[in-house]
Scaffold this active site. Structure first.
Site, PDB file in Angstrom:
ATOM      1  N   ARG A 102       0.890  -1.184   0.000  1.00 56.60           N
ATOM      2  CA  ARG A 102       0.000   0.000   0.000  1.00 56.60           C
ATOM      3  C   ARG A 102       0.912   1.213   0.000  1.00 56.60           C
ATOM      4  NH1 ARG A 102      -5.174   1.290   3.695  1.00 56.60           N
ATOM      5  NH2 ARG A 102      -6.001  -0.047   2.069  1.00 56.60           N
TER       6      ARG A 102
ATOM      7  N   HIS B 188      -7.596   0.955  -6.186  1.00 55.69           N
ATOM      8  CA  HIS B 188      -7.712   0.036  -5.030  1.00 55.69           C
ATOM      9  C   HIS B 188      -8.395  -1.257  -5.507  1.00 55.69           C
ATOM     10  CE1 HIS B 188      -7.746  -1.376  -1.048  1.00 55.69           C
ATOM     11  NE2 HIS B 188      -8.653  -0.600  -0.489  1.00 55.69           N
TER      12      HIS B 188
ATOM     13  N   GLN C 147     -10.125  -4.032  -3.127  1.00 54.94           N
ATOM     14  CA  GLN C 147     -11.418  -3.628  -2.576  1.00 54.94           C
ATOM     15  C   GLN C 147     -12.551  -3.989  -3.527  1.00 54.94           C
ATOM     16  OE1 GLN C 147     -12.146  -2.040   0.492  1.00 54.94           O
ATOM     17  NE2 GLN C 147     -14.161  -2.734  -0.151  1.00 54.94           N
TER      18      GLN C 147
ATOM     19  N   ASP D 215     -17.683   6.818  -0.476  1.00 56.94           N
ATOM     20  CA  ASP D 215     -16.365   6.703   0.161  1.00 56.94           C
ATOM     21  C   ASP D 215     -16.086   8.030   0.860  1.00 56.94           C
ATOM     22  OD1 ASP D 215     -13.840   5.827   0.928  1.00 56.94           O
ATOM     23  OD2 ASP D 215     -12.939   5.993  -1.065  1.00 56.94           O
TER      24      ASP D 215
ATOM     25  N   CYS E  14     -16.279   1.204   1.241  1.00 50.12           N
ATOM     26  CA  CYS E  14     -15.087   0.372   1.494  1.00 50.12           C
ATOM     27  C   CYS E  14     -14.638   0.441   2.944  1.00 50.12           C
ATOM     28  CB  CYS E  14     -13.952   0.777   0.555  1.00 50.12           C
ATOM     29  SG  CYS E  14     -13.351   2.461   0.816  1.00 50.12           S
TER      30      CYS E  14
ATOM     31  N   ARG F  70     -13.093  -8.923   1.890  1.00 50.80           N
ATOM     32  CA  ARG F  70     -11.687  -8.616   1.572  1.00 50.80           C
ATOM     33  C   ARG F  70     -10.849  -9.869   1.796  1.00 50.80           C
ATOM     34  NH1 ARG F  70      -9.858  -3.386   1.727  1.00 50.80           N
ATOM     35  NH2 ARG F  70      -7.983  -4.366   0.931  1.00 50.80           N
TER      36      ARG F  70
END
Ligand code: CP
Ligand code: NVA
Length: 308
Positions: free
Chosen positions: A107, A134, A137, A225, A266, A294
């Site tokens: 990340r 991402h 996700q 988000d 998320c 996830r």
């Protein structure tokens, strides 16, 4: 040796196989304590490095648990404590880590770091979020949608708010999984036009509708988000809040979509900002299924990367 860098750079058939495998692996271990290994442990004798240059709860814990359930071992590394954060090149870091570990999840901030790492590593590299995308996700989100509603192909997804990294991976997925996506947010926060064009080229219907109440009509899924992502400057916080306040997902907006629309986020969520408590905790919300998934989706991603 495949990396998992983005949804649009992974073959459609591989993406579909990963979602199907994730669903099967999830159901095969249903109800067992989280620390129990899977029946098959394909990562036995494998070491996986998990590198974080930004904070994380879900990505960190779900990758760590996923590797262990599949019989492997992990080391969780903070970018700032590695030489990576103090001048050693990404290419040299990639070459060195490849001598110690069998796979790297990172990340990071700039996408260029991920790309350079993957270019010079001789082991698979997984994108655990960059400023730009991402993908892990969205693999979890597709799995979650399909558990609740069946195939996502042809469905209408509405992204409400900032056209950010998670939105970008949703656009990539629209092209690859064949669903339609409507973006509803202020023009200055539109998603990258390159990603919109790519999804359209792949046959997805991508619309931009500024009025959220109009955008959500007929939605099968509404996604929100945070208004300020980890890479966004805190000095823009107030401006972003002012721009995005009309895009809060609340009961009134969900009512415009109808009772069958699901709600996803998320996480981490900023309750009463981009989404109200009533929606987060309401009957249409599947946010904690997404968080759980996830784990299952990334286990399939890791097996794909290692060919196991
Ligand atoms: N959704 C997500 O990636 O969460 P974390 O930042 O907690 O990993
Ligand atoms: N858009 C958010 C997602 C966090 C998982 C961020 O980048 O901070």
């Amino acid at each position: 040796m495949p990396h998992f860098l983005d949804i649009h750079t992974t073959a459609k058939s591989d993406l579909r196989a990963m979602i199907d495998q994730a669903r099967d692996m999830k159901s095969a271990r249903a109800g067992r304590p989280k620390g129990t290994p899977d029946d098959e442990t394909p990562l036995t004798n494998h070491m996986v490095a998990l590198i974080f240059e930004k904070p994380s709860t879900r990505t960190r814990v779900s990758f760590d648990v996923g590797v262990r359930q599949m019989g492997g071992q992990t080391m969780v590394l903070s970018g700032s404590e590695m030489q990576l954060g103090h001048g050693e090149t990404i290419a040299d870091t990639a070459r060195v880590l490849s001598r110690y570990v069998d796979m790297i999840m990172i990340r990071t901030f700039e996408e260029s770091v991920l790309l350079e790492l993957s270019e010079y590593a001789s082991v698979p590299v997984i994108n655990g979020l960059t400023n730009r995308t991402h993908p892990c996700q969205i693999m979890a989100d597709i799995l979650t949608f399909e558990e609740h509603r069946g195939s996502i192909a042809g469905k209408k997804v509405v992204w409400v708010g900032d056209g950010n990294n998670v939105c970008a991976s949703f656009l990539h997925a629209a092209g690859q999984f064949g669903f339609n996506l409507t973006f509803s947010g202020p023009e200055v926060l539109d998603p990258d036009p390159e990603f919109v064009a790519l999804a359209r080229e792949q046959g997805a219907q991508i619309e931009i509708i500024r009025d959220p109440a109009r955008a959500v009509a007929g939605a099968d899924l509404i996604v929100a988000d945070t208004w300020v992502s980890m890479h966004d400057s805190q000095s823009n916080r107030e401006r972003r809040h002012n721009l995005l306040r009309p895009y809060q997902v609340n009961d009134a907006l969900m009512a415009k979509a109808g009772p069958d629309a699901l709600f996803m986020h998320c996480l981490p969520a900023h309750r009463e900002e981009e989404v109200t408590n009533a929606v987060m905790d309401g009957p249409q919300s599947v946010v904690f299924d997404e968080a759980e998934n996830r784990l299952h989706a990334q286990k399939a991603v890791m097996r794909y990367c290692l060919g196991l």
